[in-house]
Design a protein around this motif. Structure first.
Motif, PDB file in Angstrom:
ATOM      1  N   LEU A  49       0.830  -1.202   0.000  1.00 14.70           N
ATOM      2  CA  LEU A  49       0.000   0.000   0.000  1.00 14.70           C
ATOM      3  C   LEU A  49       0.867   1.256   0.000  1.00 14.70           C
ATOM      4  O   LEU A  49       0.632   2.195  -0.775  1.00 14.70           O
ATOM      5  CB  LEU A  49      -0.929  -0.005   1.216  1.00 14.70           C
ATOM      6  CG  LEU A  49      -1.876   1.194   1.353  1.00 14.70           C
ATOM      7  CD1 LEU A  49      -2.826   1.265   0.171  1.00 14.70           C
ATOM      8  CD2 LEU A  49      -2.662   1.095   2.665  1.00 14.70           C
ATOM      9  N   ASN A  50       1.872   1.295   0.873  1.00 15.25           N
ATOM     10  CA  ASN A  50       2.760   2.452   0.910  1.00 15.25           C
ATOM     11  C   ASN A  50       3.536   2.601  -0.389  1.00 15.25           C
ATOM     12  O   ASN A  50       3.716   3.711  -0.894  1.00 15.25           O
ATOM     13  CB  ASN A  50       3.726   2.339   2.090  1.00 15.25           C
ATOM     14  CG  ASN A  50       3.066   2.672   3.412  1.00 15.25           C
ATOM     15  OD1 ASN A  50       1.911   3.089   3.453  1.00 15.25           O
ATOM     16  ND2 ASN A  50       3.775   2.484   4.498  1.00 15.25           N
ATOM     17  N   SER A  51       4.031   1.477  -0.915  1.00 16.97           N
ATOM     18  CA  SER A  51       4.775   1.534  -2.178  1.00 16.97           C
ATOM     19  C   SER A  51       3.889   1.989  -3.325  1.00 16.97           C
ATOM     20  O   SER A  51       4.371   2.626  -4.278  1.00 16.97           O
ATOM     21  CB  SER A  51       5.382   0.166  -2.490  1.00 16.97           C
ATOM     22  OG  SER A  51       6.360  -0.183  -1.523  1.00 16.97           O
ATOM     23  N   ALA A  52       2.583   1.683  -3.232  1.00 16.76           N
ATOM     24  CA  ALA A  52       1.645   2.110  -4.267  1.00 16.76           C
ATOM     25  C   ALA A  52       1.477   3.620  -4.293  1.00 16.76           C
ATOM     26  O   ALA A  52       0.987   4.179  -5.286  1.00 16.76           O
ATOM     27  CB  ALA A  52       0.284   1.440  -4.059  1.00 16.76           C
ATOM     28  N   VAL A  53       1.868   4.289  -3.217  1.00 18.85           N
ATOM     29  CA  VAL A  53       1.879   5.754  -3.197  1.00 18.85           C
ATOM     30  C   VAL A  53       3.276   6.281  -3.514  1.00 18.85           C
ATOM     31  O   VAL A  53       3.437   7.218  -4.301  1.00 18.85           O
ATOM     32  CB  VAL A  53       1.416   6.291  -1.818  1.00 18.85           C
ATOM     33  CG1 VAL A  53       1.472   7.822  -1.791  1.00 18.85           C
ATOM     34  CG2 VAL A  53       0.014   5.807  -1.499  1.00 18.85           C
ATOM     35  N   LEU A  54       4.299   5.658  -2.937  1.00 20.75           N
ATOM     36  CA  LEU A  54       5.666   6.165  -3.087  1.00 20.75           C
ATOM     37  C   LEU A  54       6.171   6.076  -4.519  1.00 20.75           C
ATOM     38  O   LEU A  54       6.770   7.036  -5.030  1.00 20.75           O
ATOM     39  CB  LEU A  54       6.609   5.396  -2.157  1.00 20.75           C
ATOM     40  CG  LEU A  54       6.448   5.654  -0.659  1.00 20.75           C
ATOM     41  CD1 LEU A  54       7.221   4.629   0.145  1.00 20.75           C
ATOM     42  CD2 LEU A  54       6.909   7.069  -0.310  1.00 20.75           C
ATOM     43  N   VAL A  55       5.956   4.948  -5.179  1.00 23.89           N
ATOM     44  CA  VAL A  55       6.518   4.779  -6.526  1.00 23.89           C
ATOM     45  C   VAL A  55       5.816   5.671  -7.548  1.00 23.89           C
ATOM     46  O   VAL A  55       6.465   6.501  -8.198  1.00 23.89           O
ATOM     47  CB  VAL A  55       6.484   3.298  -6.954  1.00 23.89           C
ATOM     48  CG1 VAL A  55       6.954   3.161  -8.408  1.00 23.89           C
ATOM     49  CG2 VAL A  55       7.391   2.459  -6.043  1.00 23.89           C
ATOM     50  N   PRO A  56       4.491   5.560  -7.723  1.00 17.65           N
ATOM     51  CA  PRO A  56       3.847   6.472  -8.685  1.00 17.65           C
ATOM     52  C   PRO A  56       3.927   7.929  -8.240  1.00 17.65           C
ATOM     53  O   PRO A  56       4.005   8.834  -9.078  1.00 17.65           O
ATOM     54  CB  PRO A  56       2.405   5.980  -8.757  1.00 17.65           C
ATOM     55  CG  PRO A  56       2.200   5.152  -7.558  1.00 17.65           C
ATOM     56  CD  PRO A  56       3.521   4.596  -7.167  1.00 17.65           C
TER      57      PRO A  56
END
Length: 249
Positions: A49-56
Motif C-alpha cells: 500500500l505504501n509503495s503504491a503511493v511512493l513509486v507512482p
C-alpha cells in the motif's frame, strides 16, 4: 502558479523523486517496511500500500506537469507516517534515533508541501523551520555519535575521526541559516551538495560491497531524498525571496 513555477526547483524535486521511488521499490523487493520512514513492522499488504503511493508519487513528482498533484498524495502519506512516529517518541523521548527518523519524515513532508503549492508565500517559512530543525538535530547526533559515524567513512579518507565533527557542524550551521533565513540560499545549496557527495563517496561503495543488504539500499535512497529536501527548499527560496539577506538588498 503553473507547472513552470514547480520546474524552478527541478534539481531538488528530481532528487526527492528518486529517493521516494527508491523507498517504494526497496519495500516491494524486500517485502519489508522502510526503516526510519515507517516506524513499525508492516504486513505485506501494508508495504504494498505504501509503495503504491511512493513509486507512482515519485514518478509524478519527477514530471513538472504532475508534480503538484503527486506531492499532494505523498503529503497525505507522509503526514500519516509522521503521526505514526508519535507513540515511539512519547515512549522514548530521549532516544535520538526516534527523533532523527521522525524529523526525516518531517523534512520530506516539508518538501512536498512546497511542491504542492509553489505560489504560497507562507509555506517557505514553515518548511525552512522544519528542515532547519531536522539539520540541527542531525548535527547534534553526529557530534554525540561521532565514533559510529566515523565507521561509515571509507578507509581511504584521511582524518576519519574528524569528518563526523565537521559534517555535524555543517549540518547545524546550515540548519540555523535555513531556519532563520539568513544566508538560507547558499546554506541549503551547500548542505544539499554535501548530502549528494555522500551518495558517491559513502553509499555507492557500501552498496557495491553488500548489494543484498536492505539497510544499505535504504540509506542510499535516503541520501537522494534528503538532498532533494534541502534543494527543494533552495528552489522555493529563489521563488519567494525567502532569504533575509536577499530581501534587505
Amino acid at each position: 502558479m503553473g507547472y513552470r513555477d514547480v520546474n524552478l526547483g527541478a534539481p531538488g524535486r528530481l532528487m526527492l523523486a528518486a529517493g521516494l521511488i527508491g523507498f517504494g521499490l526497496i519495500g516491494l523487493y524486500f517485502h519489508h517496511a522502510i526503516d526510519g520512514l515507517e516506524p513499525f513492522d508492516l504486513t505485506r499488504a501494508g508495504v504494498w500500500l505504501n509503495s503504491a503511493v511512493l513509486v507512482p508519487g515519485g514518478v509524478g513528482l519527477a514530471w513538472s506537469r504532475t508534480a503538484s498533484k503527486a506531492a499532494l498524495a505523498l503529503w497525505a502519506l507522509l503526514t500519516v507516517l509522521l503521526f505514526a512516529h508519535a507513540p515511539g517518541l512519547i515512549a522514548e523521548p530521549a532516544n535520538p534515533v526516534r527523533w532523527v527518523s521522525a524529523l526525516e519524515v518531517l523534512g520530506l513532508l516539508a518538501a512536498c508541501m512546497l511542491i504542492t503549492a509553489p505560489g504560497r508565500k507562507d509555506f517557505p517559512l514553515a518548511a525552512r523551520v522544519a528542515v532547519g530543525l531536522m539539520l540541527v538535530v542531525f548535527g547534534v547526533v553526529h557530534w554525540l555519535y561521532a565514533e559510529a559515524i566515523a565507521g561509515m567513512i571509507p578507509d581511504w579518507m584521511p582524518g576519519r575521526t574528524i569528518w563526523p565533527l565537521f559534517t555535524g557542524t555543517a549540518n547545524m550551521a546550515a540548519g540555523l541559516a535555513i531556519a532563520s533565513g539568513v544566508l538560507a540560499r547558499p546554506a541549503s545549496f551547500l548542505v544539499g551538495a554535501m548530502f549528494a557527495s555522500w551518495i558517491v563517496v559513502v553509499h555507492a561503495p557500501r552498496l557495491l560491497a553488500a548489494p543484498g543488504d536492505r539497510s544499505e539500499w535504504v540509506a542510499g535512497a535516503l541520501a537522494f531524498a534528503l538532498t532533494g529536501v534541502v534543494w527543494t527548499v533552495n528552489g522555493a527560496l529563489h521563488q519567494s525571496g525567502g532569504d533575509l539577506q536577499s530581501r534587505s538588498r
